[in-house]
Design a protein around this motif. Structure first.
Motif, mmCIF file in Angstrom:
data_model
loop_
_atom_site.group_PDB
_atom_site.id
_atom_site.type_symbol
_atom_site.label_atom_id
_atom_site.label_comp_id
_atom_site.label_asym_id
_atom_site.label_seq_id
_atom_site.Cartn_x
_atom_site.Cartn_y
_atom_site.Cartn_z
ATOM 1 N N GLY A 180 -29.953 108.603 -31.630
ATOM 2 C CA GLY A 180 -31.002 109.270 -32.376
ATOM 3 C C GLY A 180 -31.212 110.657 -31.818
ATOM 4 O O GLY A 180 -30.262 111.395 -31.575
ATOM 5 N N LYS A 181 -32.465 111.009 -31.547
ATOM 6 C CA LYS A 181 -32.795 112.344 -31.024
ATOM 7 C C LYS A 181 -32.410 112.512 -29.562
ATOM 8 O O LYS A 181 -32.313 113.611 -29.057
ATOM 9 C CB LYS A 181 -34.322 112.572 -31.138
ATOM 10 C CG LYS A 181 -34.773 112.973 -32.523
ATOM 11 C CD LYS A 181 -36.197 113.523 -32.504
ATOM 12 C CE LYS A 181 -37.244 112.446 -32.318
ATOM 13 N NZ LYS A 181 -37.761 111.777 -33.466
ATOM 14 N N LYS A 182 -32.224 111.381 -28.889
ATOM 15 C CA LYS A 182 -32.023 111.445 -27.440
ATOM 16 C C LYS A 182 -30.545 111.544 -27.066
ATOM 17 O O LYS A 182 -29.675 111.105 -27.795
ATOM 18 C CB LYS A 182 -32.572 110.165 -26.790
ATOM 19 C CG LYS A 182 -34.082 110.083 -26.782
ATOM 20 C CD LYS A 182 -34.554 108.912 -25.929
ATOM 21 C CE LYS A 182 -34.396 107.610 -26.680
ATOM 22 N NZ LYS A 182 -35.046 106.455 -26.080
ATOM 23 N N SER A 183 -30.304 112.103 -25.865
ATOM 24 C CA SER A 183 -28.976 111.892 -25.303
ATOM 25 C C SER A 183 -29.158 111.240 -23.938
ATOM 26 O O SER A 183 -30.162 111.437 -23.253
ATOM 27 C CB SER A 183 -28.175 113.187 -25.210
ATOM 28 O OG SER A 183 -28.943 114.182 -24.619
ATOM 29 N N ILE A 184 -28.191 110.435 -23.571
ATOM 30 C CA ILE A 184 -28.324 109.605 -22.372
ATOM 31 C C ILE A 184 -27.207 109.937 -21.398
ATOM 32 O O ILE A 184 -26.044 110.104 -21.793
ATOM 33 C CB ILE A 184 -28.296 108.106 -22.771
ATOM 34 C CG1 ILE A 184 -29.543 107.803 -23.624
ATOM 35 C CG2 ILE A 184 -28.260 107.191 -21.552
ATOM 36 C CD1 ILE A 184 -29.434 106.591 -24.483
ATOM 37 N N ASP A 185 -27.579 110.028 -20.137
ATOM 38 C CA ASP A 185 -26.646 110.419 -19.078
ATOM 39 C C ASP A 185 -25.879 109.188 -18.576
ATOM 40 O O ASP A 185 -26.162 108.666 -17.504
ATOM 41 C CB ASP A 185 -27.460 111.062 -17.937
ATOM 42 C CG ASP A 185 -26.600 111.388 -16.733
ATOM 43 O OD1 ASP A 185 -25.358 111.504 -16.890
ATOM 44 O OD2 ASP A 185 -27.164 111.506 -15.630
ATOM 45 N N LEU A 186 -24.901 108.770 -19.362
ATOM 46 C CA LEU A 186 -24.164 107.551 -18.988
ATOM 47 C C LEU A 186 -23.437 107.704 -17.668
ATOM 48 O O LEU A 186 -23.414 106.789 -16.845
ATOM 49 C CB LEU A 186 -23.102 107.221 -20.039
ATOM 50 C CG LEU A 186 -23.478 106.415 -21.266
ATOM 51 C CD1 LEU A 186 -22.221 105.876 -21.911
ATOM 52 C CD2 LEU A 186 -24.428 105.286 -20.922
ATOM 53 N N LYS A 187 -22.820 108.867 -17.477
ATOM 54 C CA LYS A 187 -22.018 109.060 -16.263
ATOM 55 C C LYS A 187 -22.900 108.969 -15.022
ATOM 56 O O LYS A 187 -22.471 108.439 -13.985
ATOM 57 C CB LYS A 187 -21.294 110.408 -16.344
ATOM 58 C CG LYS A 187 -20.465 110.779 -15.119
ATOM 59 C CD LYS A 187 -19.326 109.806 -14.876
ATOM 60 C CE LYS A 187 -18.291 110.314 -13.887
ATOM 61 N NZ LYS A 187 -18.792 110.817 -12.626
ATOM 62 N N GLY A 188 -24.146 109.447 -15.123
ATOM 63 C CA GLY A 188 -25.075 109.326 -13.998
ATOM 64 C C GLY A 188 -25.328 107.859 -13.655
ATOM 65 O O GLY A 188 -25.393 107.482 -12.478
ATOM 66 N N ILE A 189 -25.452 107.044 -14.691
ATOM 67 C CA ILE A 189 -25.679 105.609 -14.470
ATOM 68 C C ILE A 189 -24.453 104.986 -13.804
ATOM 69 O O ILE A 189 -24.563 104.192 -12.872
ATOM 70 C CB ILE A 189 -25.997 104.908 -15.818
ATOM 71 C CG1 ILE A 189 -27.263 105.511 -16.438
ATOM 72 C CG2 ILE A 189 -26.153 103.403 -15.620
ATOM 73 C CD1 ILE A 189 -27.582 105.014 -17.838
ATOM 74 N N VAL A 190 -23.268 105.393 -14.274
ATOM 75 C CA VAL A 190 -22.038 104.870 -13.672
ATOM 76 C C VAL A 190 -21.965 105.277 -12.193
ATOM 77 O O VAL A 190 -21.683 104.444 -11.321
ATOM 78 C CB VAL A 190 -20.793 105.381 -14.433
ATOM 79 C CG1 VAL A 190 -19.508 105.054 -13.683
ATOM 80 C CG2 VAL A 190 -20.751 104.781 -15.836
ATOM 81 N N ASP A 191 -22.245 106.549 -11.911
ATOM 82 C CA ASP A 191 -22.179 107.008 -10.515
ATOM 83 C C ASP A 191 -23.100 106.185 -9.619
ATOM 84 O O ASP A 191 -22.720 105.790 -8.519
ATOM 85 C CB ASP A 191 -22.563 108.489 -10.419
ATOM 86 C CG ASP A 191 -21.476 109.391 -10.985
ATOM 87 O OD1 ASP A 191 -20.326 108.919 -11.118
ATOM 88 O OD2 ASP A 191 -21.782 110.551 -11.322
ATOM 89 N N GLU A 192 -24.289 105.928 -10.123
ATOM 90 C CA GLU A 192 -25.242 105.136 -9.338
ATOM 91 C C GLU A 192 -24.720 103.713 -9.145
ATOM 92 O O GLU A 192 -24.714 103.183 -8.032
ATOM 93 C CB GLU A 192 -26.582 105.120 -10.089
ATOM 94 C CG GLU A 192 -27.734 104.633 -9.262
ATOM 95 C CD GLU A 192 -28.978 104.415 -10.126
ATOM 96 O OE1 GLU A 192 -29.185 105.177 -11.117
ATOM 97 O OE2 GLU A 192 -29.727 103.472 -9.823
ATOM 98 N N GLY A 193 -24.253 103.108 -10.226
ATOM 99 C CA GLY A 193 -23.739 101.738 -10.145
ATOM 100 C C GLY A 193 -22.565 101.634 -9.192
ATOM 101 O O GLY A 193 -22.441 100.677 -8.419
ATOM 102 N N LEU A 194 -21.689 102.635 -9.213
ATOM 103 C CA LEU A 194 -20.460 102.550 -8.427
ATOM 104 C C LEU A 194 -20.692 102.717 -6.923
ATOM 105 O O LEU A 194 -19.788 102.446 -6.128
ATOM 106 C CB LEU A 194 -19.428 103.567 -8.929
ATOM 107 C CG LEU A 194 -18.817 103.257 -10.299
ATOM 108 C CD1 LEU A 194 -17.631 104.159 -10.585
ATOM 109 C CD2 LEU A 194 -18.387 101.793 -10.410
#
Ligand code: WT7
Length: 635
Positions: A180-194
């Motif tokens: 929708g209107k938002k964009s989400i920082d997926l790579k940031g989530i991956v970096d944290e998870g990894l």
């Protein structure tokens, strides 16, 4: 040939009877006539629900991508395989033909090989609904790598738990996603998870939102340049029928998610055959399932089932409310969608909005409407039928599970007369049983009980990754020699099934399967929380919402309860994802417990649902006085 597409009710009954009387003869014919095999099977089926062990088409060799792509090239090379509709309606839709899918999958498969991914390796895919998602599944399948897709709405903790559980060597993600209107920082989530995943060697990053992201030297690589230089030919790895195709996690009654393992040949045959019949797919139809590929619905009925039939399958990146509540119907009109498959929660959300959002679009292309994920209530059914289908498109209310791989109980459109809220009849080859409290099968009509399946079907999950014992305990121990679904159901006078909901500690919220235990585990990490219990209560749009009962530690009692509520939902978001947030949080001094210390959720469920006149027997409680307190403070 004759049995592949069922066209009327008598034919359904005839084929159903055959499929039950001689399952091996039946499935052998379907497998033989509609798929391409590198080597034929030695045995159609061997099974033992006690171990449990199930094998379909043992000895056969194949590659599922040859069935989903290569074999269509001669006749359908220029047909659209995947129609990608972006989040933003101003961005152009992409038509990926079978020819182009072939090249893109092969290029991707070669990139995987270049990064040391081999047959049997696990690859975690954490991507939004962009073409690379479907392509990455197929690329894994091309080389026999086992994909494990994690829905891109899950948190970093949920992601790392899943990566580690199945020892994924690689993660495929993107710089971000649009919603929708938002964009989400997926790579940031991956970096944290990894940070907690030492086994991951490579992260391939697709570009979607062009954001500035950190790339970890040696580990992270942009996908596109690698694809650009990769060969468009990649010989398919030859796979054994029973080799795993993918792992997909679903929640269970303990904190650890269950990695359901699906095999190759049986899954392919069953998802293709159900797709053809449940959606009455005909050449030139444009089929759209609104699910995310992060769930089983997307695996089976966006990717594998449709492509195995040479269909055109739509992938939608966005949400039903952006730029306005007419988005679904705008897409239906724009692409002349013929089959539309969605979840009751989406229907309920859209039914709340002005009718104009749907009535202004030409929906006359629609022929079949589908529903999945939770029971569809009567009101939503009628809204869907009247305003979307205009009374002329049958609604298929499809009951199935991550574990079943494919649709199990469903009407066939233009074949099975439908009744709102009834999933109606078992699909060909499916043998349901209703069980009573004593573990006996309930025979006859107009009865209700716990829903089991008493004979194997080709797409059933074969095990839980790394934990066969848990697979046995969860699904094959409640009733001897039967697969237990965890659902209750009734069978009416004509033999139609109606699913009445979960009978275990799983709650379906907006069509998502959530276990109470993982949420409670997350809440209990809050420093001020001593104990908690989660139950579901009815919700207009989500079907069920979550109600949490929380006991605070003494030290926490002076804290502002609203702050603690916020923090609890924050912890849940971090551990699981926003889908598991609680709608209501009630602080209490105790929880109703049996003498053996088990929380009596039945009572909490009734209180949360405002059904306090029928609390049932509370005499076995250790602490009956707490029930009064909970009722008095009920939210
Ligand atoms: C549970 C499985 C595979 C579909 C996506 C959900 C509930 C699913 C229906 C339906 C009533 C339904 C059941 C089931 N469910 N479809 N048509 N009518 N209930 O997959 O996350 O594995 O959840 O969803 O309770 O056990 P899942």
């Amino acid at each position: 040939m004759s049995n592949y597409h069922i066209k009327h009710l008598e034919e359904y009954y005839k084929v159903y009877r055959n499929s039950v009387r001689e399952p091996e003869v039946f499935w052998e014919e379907i497998a033989e006539e509609h798929f391409s095999w590198r080597k034929r099977w030695d045995k159609v089926l061997s099974w033992d629900f006690k171990k449990p062990e199930v094998k379909w088409f043992e000895g056969a060799k194949l590659n599922i991508t040859e069935n989903c792509i290569d074999r269509h090239l001669r006749t359908k090379g220029n047909k659209t395989a995947i129609l990608f509709e972006p989040n933003n309606p101003d961005e152009e839709a992409q038509h990926i033909t079978y020819n182009s899918l072939y090249e893109r999958v092969n290029q991707f498969a070669n990139v995987l090989k270049d990064h040391a991914i081999k047959k049997g390796d696990r690859v975690c895919i954490y991507l939004p609904m962009i073409p690379e998602l479907a392509i990455s599944l197929l690329a894994c399948a091309r080389i026999g790598a086992i994909h494990s897709v994690v829905f891109a709405g899950f948190s970093a903790t949920a992601l790392s738990t899943r990566i580690n559980d199945s020892d994924c060597k690689m993660v495929i993600t993107s710089d971000g996603s649009y919603r929708g209107k938002k964009s989400i920082d997926l790579k940031g989530i991956v970096d944290e998870g990894l940070e907690d995943c030492p086994g991951v060697e490579t992260v391939l990053v697709a570009k979607r939102i062009n954001s500035e992201i950190d790339m970890k030297e040696g580990r992270d690589k942009w996908l596109q340049p690698l694809l650009n230089t990769a060969s468009k030919e990649c010989e398919p790895e030859i796979i054994d029928a029973e080799d795993p195709l993918f792992i997909l996690y679903t929640s269970g009654s303990t904190g650890q998610p269950k990695g359901m393992v699906h095999s190759t040949a049986g899954y392919m045959v069953y998802t293709a055959y159900t797709f053809k019949n449940v959606f009455n797919y005909r050449t030139n139809d444009v089929y759209w399932c609104t699910a995310d590929i992060g769930w089983i619905t997307g695996h089976s009925y966006i990717v594998y089932g449709p492509l195995a039939n040479g269909a055109t399958t739509v992938m939608f990146e966005g949400v039903p409310s952006y730029p306005d509540f007419g988005r679904f119907w705008e897409i239906v009109a724009k692409h002349k969608i013929t089959q539309f498959y969605t979840a009751p929660t989406a229907i309920r959300a859209l039914a709340k909005e002005k009718l104009d959002f749907v009535s202004k679009y030409d929906l006359s292309s629609l022929k079949v409407l589908g529903s999945v994920g939770e029971p569809i209530n009567e009101e939503a059914w009628h809204w869907y039928n009247d305003n979307v289908g205009h009374g002329k498109s049958p609604i298929v209310d499809t009951w199935w599970q991550t574990e079943t791989g494919g649709i199990m109980i469903t009407p066939l459109p233009y074949v099975t007369p439908t009744i709102p809220t009834y999933a109606t009849l078992p699909f060909i080859g499916i043998q349901p049983a209703l069980m009573d409290e004593n573990g006996d099968e309930i025979i006859g009509k107009q009865v209700d009980g716990r829903l089991c399946i008493k004979f194997p079907w080709p797409s059933m999950a074969r095990t839980i990754w790394g934990n066969h014992q848990r697979y046995k305990e969860t699904y094959f121990s409640a009733y001897e020699n039967k697969y237990f679904t965890g659902d209750g159901a009734l069978r009416d006078a004509v033999g139609y099934y109606r699913i009445t909901g979960r009978v275990d500690d799983v709650i379906i919220v907006s069509g998502h399967n959530l276990g109470t235990a993982p949420i409670e585990d997350a809440i209990n990490e809050h420093p001020a929380v001593a104990e908690s219990a989660i139950v579901g209560f009815p919700h207009d749009i989500k079907g069920n919402a979550l109600y949490g009962y929380v006991i605070m530690k003494e030290a926490g009692e002076s804290r502002d309860p609203d702050n603690v509520r916020k923090e609890i939902n924050q912890i849940i978001t971090e551990h699981i994802g926003p889908i598991a947030k609680l709608d209501k949080i009630q602080f209490t001094s105790g929880l109703p417990k049996t003498r053996s210390g088990k929380i009596m959720r039945r009572i909490l469920r009734k209180i949360a649902s405002n059904d306090i006149l029928n609390l049932g027997d509370t005499s076995t409680l250790l602490n009956p006085e707490v029930v009064e307190e909970i009722i008095d403070n009920s939210l």
